[in-house]
Design a protein around this motif. Sequence first.
Motif, PDB file in Angstrom:
ATOM      1  N   VAL A  72      68.391  29.698   9.355  1.00 22.14           N
ATOM      2  CA  VAL A  72      68.279  29.658  10.807  1.00 22.14           C
ATOM      3  C   VAL A  72      68.813  28.322  11.306  1.00 22.14           C
ATOM      4  O   VAL A  72      68.448  27.263  10.778  1.00 22.14           O
ATOM      5  N   PHE A  73      69.690  28.390  12.299  1.00 21.53           N
ATOM      6  CA  PHE A  73      70.141  27.194  13.007  1.00 21.53           C
ATOM      7  C   PHE A  73      69.354  27.132  14.309  1.00 21.53           C
ATOM      8  O   PHE A  73      69.401  28.060  15.117  1.00 21.53           O
ATOM      9  N   CYS A  74      68.641  26.047  14.502  1.00 19.98           N
ATOM     10  CA  CYS A  74      67.809  25.898  15.698  1.00 19.98           C
ATOM     11  C   CYS A  74      68.483  24.926  16.656  1.00 19.98           C
ATOM     12  O   CYS A  74      68.456  23.710  16.449  1.00 19.98           O
ATOM     13  N   ALA A  75      69.131  25.473  17.697  1.00 18.11           N
ATOM     14  CA  ALA A  75      69.858  24.665  18.681  1.00 18.11           C
ATOM     15  C   ALA A  75      69.103  24.654  20.002  1.00 18.11           C
ATOM     16  O   ALA A  75      69.679  24.836  21.072  1.00 18.11           O
ATOM     17  N   LEU A  76      67.802  24.439  19.904  1.00 16.05           N
ATOM     18  CA  LEU A  76      66.917  24.447  21.065  1.00 16.05           C
ATOM     19  C   LEU A  76      66.683  23.028  21.571  1.00 16.05           C
ATOM     20  O   LEU A  76      66.928  22.054  20.857  1.00 16.05           O
ATOM     21  N   PRO A  77      66.160  22.877  22.788  1.00 22.96           N
ATOM     22  CA  PRO A  77      65.870  21.539  23.311  1.00 22.96           C
ATOM     23  C   PRO A  77      64.785  20.831  22.504  1.00 22.96           C
ATOM     24  O   PRO A  77      63.974  21.461  21.819  1.00 22.96           O
ATOM     25  N   HIS A  78      64.754  19.502  22.628  1.00 28.00           N
ATOM     26  CA  HIS A  78      63.720  18.708  21.990  1.00 28.00           C
ATOM     27  C   HIS A  78      62.348  19.190  22.454  1.00 28.00           C
ATOM     28  O   HIS A  78      62.181  19.624  23.591  1.00 28.00           O
ATOM     29  N   LYS A  93      64.893  28.876   5.306  1.00 27.97           N
ATOM     30  CA  LYS A  93      65.686  27.656   5.407  1.00 27.97           C
ATOM     31  C   LYS A  93      66.112  27.441   6.863  1.00 27.97           C
ATOM     32  O   LYS A  93      66.563  28.380   7.534  1.00 27.97           O
ATOM     33  N   ILE A  94      65.983  26.190   7.329  1.00 31.62           N
ATOM     34  CA  ILE A  94      66.216  25.884   8.738  1.00 31.62           C
ATOM     35  C   ILE A  94      67.025  24.601   8.858  1.00 31.62           C
ATOM     36  O   ILE A  94      66.729  23.600   8.207  1.00 31.62           O
ATOM     37  N   VAL A  95      68.039  24.639   9.712  1.00 28.46           N
ATOM     38  CA  VAL A  95      68.742  23.429  10.127  1.00 28.46           C
ATOM     39  C   VAL A  95      68.448  23.239  11.607  1.00 28.46           C
ATOM     40  O   VAL A  95      68.794  24.089  12.433  1.00 28.46           O
ATOM     41  N   ASP A  96      67.782  22.141  11.939  1.00 20.61           N
ATOM     42  CA  ASP A  96      67.410  21.863  13.324  1.00 20.61           C
ATOM     43  C   ASP A  96      68.397  20.882  13.932  1.00 20.61           C
ATOM     44  O   ASP A  96      68.652  19.825  13.368  1.00 20.61           O
ATOM     45  N   LEU A  97      68.946  21.229  15.093  1.00 21.75           N
ATOM     46  CA  LEU A  97      69.924  20.366  15.745  1.00 21.75           C
ATOM     47  C   LEU A  97      69.295  19.467  16.806  1.00 21.75           C
ATOM     48  O   LEU A  97      69.992  18.654  17.408  1.00 21.75           O
ATOM     49  N   SER A  98      68.001  19.623  17.057  1.00 26.80           N
ATOM     50  CA  SER A  98      67.330  18.796  18.056  1.00 26.80           C
ATOM     51  C   SER A  98      66.881  17.477  17.432  1.00 26.80           C
ATOM     52  O   SER A  98      67.114  17.218  16.256  1.00 26.80           O
ATOM     53  N   ALA A  99      66.175  16.684  18.230  1.00 25.92           N
ATOM     54  CA  ALA A  99      65.676  15.394  17.748  1.00 25.92           C
ATOM     55  C   ALA A  99      64.309  15.492  17.093  1.00 25.92           C
ATOM     56  O   ALA A  99      63.768  14.483  16.631  1.00 25.92           O
ATOM     57  N   ILE A 138      69.484  17.105   0.808  1.00 25.51           N
ATOM     58  CA  ILE A 138      69.778  18.236   1.693  1.00 25.51           C
ATOM     59  C   ILE A 138      69.929  19.517   0.882  1.00 25.51           C
ATOM     60  O   ILE A 138      69.447  20.583   1.273  1.00 25.51           O
ATOM     61  N   ALA A 139      70.584  19.424  -0.260  1.00 22.57           N
ATOM     62  CA  ALA A 139      70.834  20.607  -1.088  1.00 22.57           C
ATOM     63  C   ALA A 139      69.541  21.280  -1.521  1.00 22.57           C
ATOM     64  O   ALA A 139      69.491  22.505  -1.680  1.00 22.57           O
ATOM     65  N   GLY A 140      68.467  20.506  -1.688  1.00 19.08           N
ATOM     66  CA  GLY A 140      67.204  21.077  -2.124  1.00 19.08           C
ATOM     67  C   GLY A 140      66.180  21.246  -1.022  1.00 19.08           C
ATOM     68  O   GLY A 140      65.028  21.583  -1.291  1.00 19.08           O
ATOM     69  N   ALA A 141      66.592  21.034   0.219  1.00 16.46           N
ATOM     70  CA  ALA A 141      65.649  21.046   1.335  1.00 16.46           C
ATOM     71  C   ALA A 141      65.440  22.439   1.911  1.00 16.46           C
ATOM     72  O   ALA A 141      66.306  23.305   1.830  1.00 16.46           O
ATOM     73  N   ARG A 142      64.282  22.623   2.535  1.00 12.01           N
ATOM     74  CA  ARG A 142      64.043  23.835   3.326  1.00 12.01           C
ATOM     75  C   ARG A 142      64.318  23.576   4.806  1.00 12.01           C
ATOM     76  O   ARG A 142      64.799  24.437   5.524  1.00 12.01           O
ATOM     77  N   LEU A 143      64.014  22.355   5.264  1.00 10.19           N
ATOM     78  CA  LEU A 143      64.201  21.971   6.660  1.00 10.19           C
ATOM     79  C   LEU A 143      65.039  20.706   6.727  1.00 10.19           C
ATOM     80  O   LEU A 143      64.671  19.679   6.155  1.00 10.19           O
ATOM     81  N   VAL A 144      66.167  20.792   7.422  1.00 10.95           N
ATOM     82  CA  VAL A 144      67.051  19.636   7.588  1.00 10.95           C
ATOM     83  C   VAL A 144      67.133  19.291   9.066  1.00 10.95           C
ATOM     84  O   VAL A 144      67.325  20.173   9.921  1.00 10.95           O
ATOM     85  N   ALA A 145      66.974  18.003   9.365  1.00  7.92           N
ATOM     86  CA  ALA A 145      67.019  17.514  10.738  1.00  7.92           C
ATOM     87  C   ALA A 145      68.392  16.918  11.024  1.00  7.92           C
ATOM     88  O   ALA A 145      68.746  15.877  10.462  1.00  7.92           O
ATOM     89  N   GLY A 146      69.160  17.576  11.861  1.00  8.46           N
ATOM     90  CA  GLY A 146      70.470  17.046  12.228  1.00  8.46           C
ATOM     91  C   GLY A 146      70.341  15.728  12.971  1.00  8.46           C
ATOM     92  O   GLY A 146      69.370  15.488  13.701  1.00  8.46           O
ATOM     93  N   THR A 147      71.309  14.859  12.801  1.00  9.88           N
ATOM     94  CA  THR A 147      71.282  13.554  13.457  1.00  9.88           C
ATOM     95  C   THR A 147      71.688  13.676  14.915  1.00  9.88           C
ATOM     96  O   THR A 147      72.272  14.672  15.341  1.00  9.88           O
TER      97      THR A 147
END
Length: 342
Positions: A72-78, A93-99, A138-147
């Motif tokens: 899941v790519f989460c491109a939601l507001p902070h 597995k989640i990649v979060d694009l917020s802060a 990152i390769a072993g993560a379930r949740l990654v916080a985008g910068t």
Amino acid sequence: MTYSAVILGASGYTGAELVRLIATHPSLRITGLSADRKAGMAMGTVFPHLRHLDLPELRKIGDLSFEGVDIVFCALPHATSQAVIKELPAGLKIVDLSADFRLRDAAEYERWYGKPHGAPELQKEAVYGLTEFYRDKIAGARLVAGTGCNAATGQYALVPLIRDGVVGLDDIVIDLKTGVSGAGRSLKEGLLHAELSEGAHAYSAGGAHRHLGEFDQEFSRLAGRDVRVQFTPHLIPANRGILGTIYVSGEAEAVHGALEAAYAGERFIEVLPFGELPSTRHVRGSNFCHLGVVGDRVPGRATVVAALDNLTKGSSGQALQNANLMLGIEEEAGLMLAPVFP
């Protein structure tokens, strides 16, 4: 093998950028798209440049199924992001694009974002998503916080220099120019064409910008002591792109050499020959970051200039690069699009 991807917040700029990139990805297929106010609409109606793609209809998050979804790519507001992510199925597995998960210290999150963190247990689990420096985690993560896009620009220029001890730590100045898409798609009076065009202005000056939290966290960790850079962003009348001009104390040739050595094997970071400087027009729409170094008329001073596209390498491209690692896919998959020029 084909993996299933869902994009939450697909009606924003970063959501649309994710769709554009994933559309040519050899191993990812978009099986769900969410939007709030635009639920029930076709993605091609919201973003006509995506009209040619066969995409699912936009739905509210509660109407989506996550069965069989791989990422899941989460491109939601902070703040919205943390509330949604903590309700998603465990193990997804989640990649979060917020802060929301960038700062490891919950107190620092509250300091910079003005409210207590709503999912502190997940914050501890999140891996910071600066791909080139956290690749193994990152390769072993379930949740990654985008910068943050500004934070990524400054860090690509400075992380190797601080790590290798080739610059002074007490007089770093980051002067950054950013395109208006970095402010998001919501209607704001100050972002109207008549208000923004034919001018430029500084904002969040004097240490008020939230991305300073990331600079403080990452640079201090590297140095083993507090590092507090001086940072001023400027809004320019351009849709895309960030140009960071970073002033440091240090021998220019050593600065250039440290960057060359750090990025010698990196596919998406290009260090220009000494004395050449990058432009945002040469990275537009791509996942590339260009770095240049020049000396100064005063010995012992150097200028580093970094250019990247805030929506791609600064956000959605970075997110896809991280997702590739998380899924065990070739890191470059879906990201080798050449920059758009002119």
